[in-house]
Design a protein around this motif. Structure first.
Motif, PDB file in Angstrom:
ATOM      1  N   ASP A  72       0.836  -1.215   0.000  1.00  0.00           N
ATOM      2  CA  ASP A  72       0.000   0.000   0.000  1.00  0.00           C
ATOM      3  C   ASP A  72       0.866   1.258   0.000  1.00  0.00           C
ATOM      4  O   ASP A  72       0.581   2.224  -0.706  1.00  0.00           O
ATOM      5  N   THR A  73       1.922   1.215   0.817  1.00  0.00           N
ATOM      6  CA  THR A  73       2.797   2.393   0.910  1.00  0.00           C
ATOM      7  C   THR A  73       3.406   2.718  -0.452  1.00  0.00           C
ATOM      8  O   THR A  73       3.414   3.868  -0.890  1.00  0.00           O
ATOM      9  N   TRP A  74       3.907   1.682  -1.131  1.00  0.00           N
ATOM     10  CA  TRP A  74       4.571   1.940  -2.412  1.00  0.00           C
ATOM     11  C   TRP A  74       3.602   2.381  -3.489  1.00  0.00           C
ATOM     12  O   TRP A  74       3.947   3.215  -4.342  1.00  0.00           O
ATOM     13  N   VAL A  75       2.393   1.872  -3.469  1.00  0.00           N
ATOM     14  CA  VAL A  75       1.406   2.339  -4.450  1.00  0.00           C
ATOM     15  C   VAL A  75       1.187   3.843  -4.271  1.00  0.00           C
ATOM     16  O   VAL A  75       1.214   4.625  -5.237  1.00  0.00           O
ATOM     17  N   ALA A  76       1.055   4.270  -3.025  1.00  0.00           N
ATOM     18  CA  ALA A  76       0.821   5.695  -2.758  1.00  0.00           C
ATOM     19  C   ALA A  76       2.049   6.542  -3.121  1.00  0.00           C
ATOM     20  O   ALA A  76       1.924   7.608  -3.737  1.00  0.00           O
ATOM     21  N   LEU A  77       3.240   6.045  -2.761  1.00  0.00           N
ATOM     22  CA  LEU A  77       4.456   6.804  -3.069  1.00  0.00           C
ATOM     23  C   LEU A  77       4.666   6.954  -4.571  1.00  0.00           C
ATOM     24  O   LEU A  77       5.089   7.997  -5.065  1.00  0.00           O
ATOM     25  N   ARG A  78       4.404   5.877  -5.260  1.00  0.00           N
ATOM     26  CA  ARG A  78       4.618   5.927  -6.709  1.00  0.00           C
ATOM     27  C   ARG A  78       3.623   6.855  -7.385  1.00  0.00           C
ATOM     28  O   ARG A  78       3.964   7.569  -8.315  1.00  0.00           O
ATOM     29  N   LYS A  79       2.382   6.865  -6.944  1.00  0.00           N
ATOM     30  CA  LYS A  79       1.422   7.791  -7.543  1.00  0.00           C
ATOM     31  C   LYS A  79       1.899   9.232  -7.318  1.00  0.00           C
ATOM     32  O   LYS A  79       1.886  10.055  -8.226  1.00  0.00           O
ATOM     33  N   GLN A  80       2.336   9.499  -6.092  1.00  0.00           N
ATOM     34  CA  GLN A  80       2.809  10.853  -5.776  1.00  0.00           C
ATOM     35  C   GLN A  80       3.991  11.243  -6.661  1.00  0.00           C
ATOM     36  O   GLN A  80       4.090  12.372  -7.126  1.00  0.00           O
ATOM     37  N   TRP A  81       4.867  10.273  -6.926  1.00  0.00           N
ATOM     38  CA  TRP A  81       6.020  10.590  -7.776  1.00  0.00           C
ATOM     39  C   TRP A  81       5.570  11.006  -9.174  1.00  0.00           C
ATOM     40  O   TRP A  81       6.071  11.962  -9.740  1.00  0.00           O
ATOM     41  N   TRP A  82       4.606  10.291  -9.722  1.00  0.00           N
ATOM     42  CA  TRP A  82       4.118  10.656 -11.064  1.00  0.00           C
ATOM     43  C   TRP A  82       3.466  12.034 -11.035  1.00  0.00           C
ATOM     44  O   TRP A  82       3.611  12.819 -11.982  1.00  0.00           O
ATOM     45  N   LEU A  83       2.749  12.341  -9.958  1.00  0.00           N
ATOM     46  CA  LEU A  83       2.178  13.689  -9.842  1.00  0.00           C
ATOM     47  C   LEU A  83       3.305  14.727  -9.819  1.00  0.00           C
ATOM     48  O   LEU A  83       3.221  15.775 -10.452  1.00  0.00           O
ATOM     49  N   ASP A  84       4.387  14.404  -9.099  1.00  0.00           N
ATOM     50  CA  ASP A  84       5.524  15.326  -9.027  1.00  0.00           C
ATOM     51  C   ASP A  84       6.194  15.529 -10.391  1.00  0.00           C
ATOM     52  O   ASP A  84       6.902  16.510 -10.597  1.00  0.00           O
ATOM     53  N   GLN A  85       6.020  14.575 -11.290  1.00  0.00           N
ATOM     54  CA  GLN A  85       6.592  14.736 -12.633  1.00  0.00           C
ATOM     55  C   GLN A  85       5.632  15.491 -13.549  1.00  0.00           C
ATOM     56  O   GLN A  85       5.871  15.614 -14.749  1.00  0.00           O
ATOM     57  N   GLY A  86       4.515  15.931 -12.999  1.00  0.00           N
ATOM     58  CA  GLY A  86       3.624  16.787 -13.772  1.00  0.00           C
ATOM     59  C   GLY A  86       2.344  16.128 -14.252  1.00  0.00           C
ATOM     60  O   GLY A  86       1.488  16.802 -14.836  1.00  0.00           O
ATOM     61  N   LEU A  87       2.168  14.817 -14.036  1.00  0.00           N
ATOM     62  CA  LEU A  87       0.925  14.196 -14.487  1.00  0.00           C
ATOM     63  C   LEU A  87      -0.235  14.694 -13.622  1.00  0.00           C
ATOM     64  O   LEU A  87      -0.083  14.885 -12.412  1.00  0.00           O
ATOM     65  N   ALA A  88      -1.383  14.903 -14.263  1.00  0.00           N
ATOM     66  CA  ALA A  88      -2.536  15.433 -13.527  1.00  0.00           C
ATOM     67  C   ALA A  88      -3.272  14.293 -12.839  1.00  0.00           C
ATOM     68  O   ALA A  88      -3.422  13.202 -13.400  1.00  0.00           O
ATOM     69  N   GLU A  89      -3.727  14.571 -11.644  1.00  0.00           N
ATOM     70  CA  GLU A  89      -4.443  13.587 -10.832  1.00  0.00           C
ATOM     71  C   GLU A  89      -5.591  12.918 -11.605  1.00  0.00           C
ATOM     72  O   GLU A  89      -5.770  11.707 -11.553  1.00  0.00           O
ATOM     73  N   GLU A  90      -6.331  13.731 -12.366  1.00  0.00           N
ATOM     74  CA  GLU A  90      -7.519  13.154 -13.043  1.00  0.00           C
ATOM     75  C   GLU A  90      -7.129  12.226 -14.197  1.00  0.00           C
ATOM     76  O   GLU A  90      -7.962  11.514 -14.727  1.00  0.00           O
ATOM     77  N   ASN A  91      -5.851  12.223 -14.577  1.00  0.00           N
ATOM     78  CA  ASN A  91      -5.412  11.342 -15.665  1.00  0.00           C
ATOM     79  C   ASN A  91      -4.748  10.065 -15.152  1.00  0.00           C
ATOM     80  O   ASN A  91      -4.152   9.318 -15.925  1.00  0.00           O
ATOM     81  N   ILE A  92      -4.815   9.855 -13.845  1.00  0.00           N
ATOM     82  CA  ILE A  92      -4.224   8.651 -13.251  1.00  0.00           C
ATOM     83  C   ILE A  92      -5.322   7.819 -12.602  1.00  0.00           C
ATOM     84  O   ILE A  92      -6.216   8.352 -11.948  1.00  0.00           O
ATOM     85  N   GLU A  93      -5.244   6.504 -12.821  1.00  0.00           N
ATOM     86  CA  GLU A  93      -6.195   5.593 -12.171  1.00  0.00           C
ATOM     87  C   GLU A  93      -5.450   4.370 -11.666  1.00  0.00           C
ATOM     88  O   GLU A  93      -4.374   4.053 -12.149  1.00  0.00           O
ATOM     89  N   PHE A  94      -6.044   3.684 -10.711  1.00  0.00           N
ATOM     90  CA  PHE A  94      -5.487   2.409 -10.261  1.00  0.00           C
ATOM     91  C   PHE A  94      -6.310   1.268 -10.827  1.00  0.00           C
ATOM     92  O   PHE A  94      -7.518   1.384 -10.974  1.00  0.00           O
ATOM     93  N   GLU A  95      -5.626   0.167 -11.121  1.00  0.00           N
ATOM     94  CA  GLU A  95      -6.371  -1.038 -11.488  1.00  0.00           C
ATOM     95  C   GLU A  95      -5.854  -2.168 -10.619  1.00  0.00           C
ATOM     96  O   GLU A  95      -4.645  -2.398 -10.542  1.00  0.00           O
ATOM     97  N   TYR A  96      -6.765  -2.865  -9.971  1.00  0.00           N
ATOM     98  CA  TYR A  96      -6.376  -3.972  -9.098  1.00  0.00           C
ATOM     99  C   TYR A  96      -6.400  -5.244  -9.929  1.00  0.00           C
ATOM    100  O   TYR A  96      -7.450  -5.674 -10.380  1.00  0.00           O
ATOM    101  N   VAL A  97      -5.216  -5.802 -10.179  1.00  0.00           N
ATOM    102  CA  VAL A  97      -5.116  -6.956 -11.071  1.00  0.00           C
ATOM    103  C   VAL A  97      -5.486  -8.218 -10.295  1.00  0.00           C
ATOM    104  O   VAL A  97      -5.017  -8.426  -9.180  1.00  0.00           O
ATOM    105  N   THR A  98      -6.327  -9.056 -10.907  1.00  0.00           N
ATOM    106  CA  THR A  98      -6.780 -10.254 -10.197  1.00  0.00           C
ATOM    107  C   THR A  98      -6.716 -11.485 -11.099  1.00  0.00           C
ATOM    108  O   THR A  98      -6.550 -11.362 -12.307  1.00  0.00           O
ATOM    109  N   GLY A  99      -6.873 -12.642 -10.492  1.00  0.00           N
ATOM    110  CA  GLY A  99      -7.052 -13.912 -11.208  1.00  0.00           C
ATOM    111  C   GLY A  99      -6.002 -14.190 -12.260  1.00  0.00           C
ATOM    112  O   GLY A  99      -4.806 -14.089 -12.016  1.00  0.00           O
TER     113      GLY A  99
END
Ligand code: ATP
Length: 455
Positions: free
Chosen positions: A211-238
């Motif tokens: 969980d920590t790394w998912v949050a840190l990595r999202k923040q890093w992409w935001l810091d590189q200029g990507l907009a929040e509304e253009n980022i989504e998470f997908e939970y891979v299953t099965g």
């Protein structure tokens, strides 16, 4: 952001970011070359990643492992047996496609015919021969991910740094996959770079770190200029989970062709170290691994409290550099209407990513004093170590501004008659985003520039 891939492809070629690979021989599918500005942008993304992963943390070490490794690495990593995509062939038009990307696996995506094969597994690794003799044993593969070099060096890093859990090993490098259908420009290619961290922790703490790394990595992409509304998470299953993964969260970005994976953050459990370690039976591994008959090292770490050796769990944020660059370009691409009715294209890169940090332009290219001051300023700014400072003597400042907007140069500096005649040698500083121009004494320019880039 860019609306179509075509406008990005065209800007990339026009301005020297990215070219089709082997273009003069008709090109090669799934291979691209990075030009003068592309290589700068790529290097800047890599250093931003390295800074945040290694320098700004105290629990990560760096590594740069070989691309060509012993074939046993891929035997025990599971890639030789399971690193496959399902492939379908069309008997009519002879095209090949990846079954899980097809609209309908009974109908050819290219010609619409239903005369297609059943899906069959295709291994994505490039096989190659090592040494002058070609025989049954002389093969290995180009690595399909950088991660394995980290696992095989686990003991070396622990022994040489005295690390205890939790800690990570970071690596940036090329990976190769013989993709069935490379497409969407640099989104899916056969040779690409990955920025991977393998973060080792105690079993039981893996979910928290995931969980920590998912949050840190999202923040890093935001810091590189990507907009929040253009980022989504997908939970891979099965079935979509990789063979090594207990759970994976993909970070998706809204590319011009839609929301697609930019980075995967996987909980790889003790699968990899457990697969590559000798004496597997001693550790009570949680993952199901192939029996290892070749490894010469115990890939475990001593738990000082419990006084026993254990194989750590591993959380892996794995980002594609090329996909990252494409996302950053997509986001930065801006077409602006100007007050005078014309329009301009600007790449609104974050300053730390801009391929050219400052362009210095003498207004008169034949006036020796102006040229001399411009060159002196270029050399001074270059020494600050911020990245590329461009001295550009074309004599056409208006065109220069346009070009630098298009490649995302944050600051243009012009040196003119005032600069050599007036007291304090004022130079004109023009801001990419506001297009405002101010004058700064030449002697204060280095401080101005440092302040702009380091805040
Ligand atoms: P996909 O499902 O798109 O094929 P993947 O899930 O196989 O990707 P991973 O194995 O998780 O990808 O690799 C980690 C990262 O490496 C991806 O998030 C992506 O950014 C990058 N990557 C993987 N394959 C390619 C490729 N063919 N071209 C460019 N980047 C890639």
């Amino acid at each position: 952001p860019a609306k179509t891939m075509d406008e990005l492809v065209s800007l990339c070629k026009r301005r020297g970011f990215i070219f089709q690979g082997s273009e003069i021989y008709g090109g090669m599918q799934g291979a691209y070359d990075y030009g003068p500005l592309g290589v700068e942008l790529k290097n800047n993304i890599k250093s931003a990643w390295w800074r945040s992963m290694v320098y700004e943390r105290d629990d990560v070490e760096g590594l740069d492992a070989a691309i060509v490794q012993n074939k046993h690495v891929y035997k025990y990593s599971g890639h030789e047996d399971t690193f496959t995509d399902p492939m379908v062939d069309c008997h009519e038009c002879k095209s090949r496609m990846r079954a899980d990307h097809m609209k309908d696996i009974k109908v050819c995506d290219n010609c619409g015919s239903d005369n297609v094969t059943e899906p069959r597994d295709f291994n994505l690794m490039f096989k190659t021969n090592v040494g002058p003799m070609v025989n049954e044993e002389s093969y290995t593969y180009l690595r399909p991910e950088t991660a394995q070099g980290i696992f095989t060096n686990f003991k070396n890093v622990v022994d040489s740094t005295s690390r205890t859990l939790p800690f990570g090993i970071a690596q940036i490098g090329k990976s190769f996959r013989n993709e069935i259908t490379p497409r969407n420009f640099i989104f899916r290619v056969r040779e690409f770079e990955q920025m991977e961290l393998e973060f080792f922790c105690k079993p039981g703490e893996d979910e928290k770190w995931h969980d920590t790394w998912v949050a840190l990595r999202k923040q890093w992409w935001l810091d590189q200029g990507l907009a929040e509304e253009n980022i989504e998470f997908e939970y891979v299953t099965g079935d979509d989970l990789a063979h090594y993964s207990k759970s994976t969260v993909d970070i998706l970005y809204k590319f011009p062709h839609g929301f697609e994976e930019l980075e995967g953050v996987a909980n790889r459990t003790d699968y990899d170290l457990g697969s590559h370690t000798k004496a597997q039976d001693e550790f009570g591994l949680s993952a199901k691994v192939k029996k290892n008959e070749h490894s010469t090292a115990k890939l475990a770490i001593r738990d000082l409290e419990a006084n026993k050796w254990e194989v750590p769990f591993c959380i892996e944020p794995s980002a594609g550099l090329d996909r990252g660059l494409l996302a950053i370009m997509t986001e930065a691409y801006t077409e602006e209407k100007l007050e005078n009715g014309s329009s301009r294209i600007v790449l609104k890169f974050k300053p730390h990513l801009a391929p050219i940090k400052v362009a210095i332009m003498p207004l008169k290219k034949n006036k020796p004093e102006i040229v001399a001051l411009a060159k002196e300023l270029k050399n001074k700014l270059q020494k600050l170590g911020l990245g590329r400072i461009l001295y550009e003597n074309t004599g056409n400042v208006g065109k220069g501004y346009r070009r630098h907007d298009e490649v995302g140069t944050p600051i243009c500096v012009t040196v003119d008659f005032d600069s050599i005649e007036k007291e304090g040698a004022p130079v004109t500083v023009r801001d990419r985003d506001t297009m405002e121009q101010i004058t700064v004494p030449a002697a204060d320019l280095p401080a101005y520039v440092i302040n702009y880039f380091i805040n």
